[in-house]
Design a protein around this motif. Structure first.
Motif, PDB file in Angstrom:
ATOM      1  N   GLU A   1     -24.184  61.484  74.325  1.00 11.06           N
ATOM      2  CA  GLU A   1     -24.862  61.046  73.099  1.00 11.06           C
ATOM      3  C   GLU A   1     -26.013  60.098  73.395  1.00 11.06           C
ATOM      4  O   GLU A   1     -26.617  59.530  72.477  1.00 11.06           O
ATOM      5  CB  GLU A   1     -23.844  60.362  72.175  1.00 11.06           C
ATOM      6  CG  GLU A   1     -22.751  61.320  71.738  1.00 11.06           C
ATOM      7  CD  GLU A   1     -21.654  60.651  70.950  1.00 11.06           C
ATOM      8  OE1 GLU A   1     -21.677  59.412  70.807  1.00 11.06           O
ATOM      9  OE2 GLU A   1     -20.767  61.375  70.467  1.00 11.06           O
ATOM     10  N   SER A   2     -26.296  59.890  74.668  1.00 10.21           N
ATOM     11  CA  SER A   2     -27.426  59.048  75.064  1.00 10.21           C
ATOM     12  C   SER A   2     -27.986  59.584  76.377  1.00 10.21           C
ATOM     13  O   SER A   2     -27.497  60.576  76.907  1.00 10.21           O
ATOM     14  CB  SER A   2     -26.964  57.610  75.269  1.00 10.21           C
ATOM     15  OG  SER A   2     -26.241  57.512  76.490  1.00 10.21           O
TER      16      SER A   2
ATOM     17  N   VAL B   1     -30.830  65.290  74.275  1.00 13.98           N
ATOM     18  CA  VAL B   1     -29.507  64.674  74.197  1.00 13.98           C
ATOM     19  C   VAL B   1     -28.714  65.463  73.158  1.00 13.98           C
ATOM     20  O   VAL B   1     -29.031  65.425  71.976  1.00 13.98           O
ATOM     21  CB  VAL B   1     -29.631  63.198  73.773  1.00 13.98           C
ATOM     22  CG1 VAL B   1     -28.251  62.572  73.597  1.00 13.98           C
ATOM     23  CG2 VAL B   1     -30.464  62.417  74.781  1.00 13.98           C
TER      24      VAL B   1
ATOM     25  N   GLY C   1     -25.083  65.680  72.666  1.00  9.14           N
ATOM     26  CA  GLY C   1     -23.874  65.122  72.076  1.00  9.14           C
ATOM     27  C   GLY C   1     -22.709  66.085  71.967  1.00  9.14           C
ATOM     28  O   GLY C   1     -21.692  65.757  71.348  1.00  9.14           O
TER      29      GLY C   1
END
Lengths: 151, 151, 151, 151
Positions: free
Chosen positions: A63-64, A77, A79
């Motif tokens: 998620e980053s 990104v 996720g």
């Protein structure tokens, strides 16, 4: 006009040298190198592409940007964890596998499922119906010739 | 207490008979049968489970129940296309493959990636490191014994 | 014949009482309660449904059952993180929101995007075009009447 | 060194003019413009960025490049349908919403869930806790200032 995108998949530190060569050859040919964005084979392919002046995209599972290697021009990104393997496979006009374990096998399977040309650089997963190449040069030429043939 | 969940994956009309037997054996043992929710092997496994009084769950790729087979007690609509293969693999305490093509190979790979016991019922994908069974009975026993061993 | 599935979404410990009532009412009406499988509102809704003899399904974001609450009959392990919110929304014939933060708003939006009836139990997200109910009873009746109207 | 990535989300033909301005302003500031890759607001934002010499990435929902607009330098094909909205939100260092319907609301919610700065260009979704801007210039400045403040 957008350049051809080639996904380089795989893992294993012992395969980094050949992955870097694959990335360099793709960069020299003007291809954008797409990877899963992390270490080992993914980092090496991106490093090789950048050394040749190419462009690189990493499609990350988290998620980053954590865990992204440093040779990426652009980072997606997602996720979605390992499901991002579908996006890595789908985003290549062709897919080249260098080493790799189960995640790589999932990407090979998805690439075939979606009709993308796939080349396994030896040694690597032996899968019936998937083309193989003995050298990075052969892998790149075979992958690109299949894209051209399909176009 | 929740029953064990076993994912039955695969495709191909020629494998339906054996898939139905796998489903029936799992239902008889009180296992919930999880599948991708569609036709052929997925439908046959669910049909077999229901014939034995078992419970069935289908994890669909689309955004609606379209294409779901009629032997499902519960339907999960994922909307994520082939990425639902990750959910099918991950939702099984064990995974049994019956026939199948590229999507099945992706599920086998994901199951191994996540440490789920996987058994391929012969004939089927030959993948190094994946257990094989000659009959539906053997496949079910092997899968369940591996879950118990890992518990 | 499969029972109606209703997804109960939300979060916040202060909303657990009303979520449990929503779950109980759904269980009494023979609906399967679908949730994101974790704590607070998700756990309370499942607890209520089980108290009424209902059936519950949890759709988890992670790669294992870690974090699942104890009132789930069936667990779908998606491995896709917050993208499982799409599956939670899509798997409901109707969706009822009880409290909740950003993840709940994403689920409300996905449910509307896919044409699922959505009811927000007050207090809760105020979104233009989304129905509201003042009590658990009203939320359940409104949700079920909208499913019937759409069928 | 990788440029800042800003996701521009939304839909609605009546918002294209302002979306194009947002894209142009981002391109002028050296930002990479990320979108969902399709028409209307997504196409306009990419067109504006290209007019300013910027770089554009489209994150598509389908399994091929079908439906991609013509102003994309790079295309990520996810195959995960509306769940790609999570990737669009997550891939921006900041997110700017221009018009939009339910899919846009899901993206706003995901962006907030993941801690990305979000700015809604008026008129647009009114969501408690989400910043608003009256003009494209204000939206871009506010979004970039929030990224800098968070860095």
């Amino acid at each position: 006009m957008r350049g051809l995108q080639v996904s380089v998949i795989g893992s294993g530190p012992e395969h980094e040298g050949r992955a870097e060569t694959v990335g360099r050859l793709l960069g020299e040919r003007g291809c954008v190198v797409v990877t899963g964005g992390r270490g080992e084979v993914m980092a090496a392919a991106a490093r090789g592409a950048k050394a040749a002046g190419g462009t690189t995209i990493g499609i990350l599972p988290g998620e980053s940007r954590a865990g992204a290697n440093e040779w990426l021009d652009h980072v997606v990104v997602t996720g979605i964890g390992h499901a991002r393997n579908l996006a890595v496979a789908a985003s290549g006009d062709a897919v080249i596998a260098v080493g790799g374990s189960w995640g790589t096998l999932a990407e090979i399977a998805f690439a075939k499922l979606l009709g993308r040309p796939v080349v396994v650089l030896e040694p690597g997963w032996e899968v019936e119906g998937v083309a193989r190449a003995a050298t990075p040069e052969e892998a790149v030429e075979l992958a690109l010739s299949r894209v051209r043939a399909g176009a």
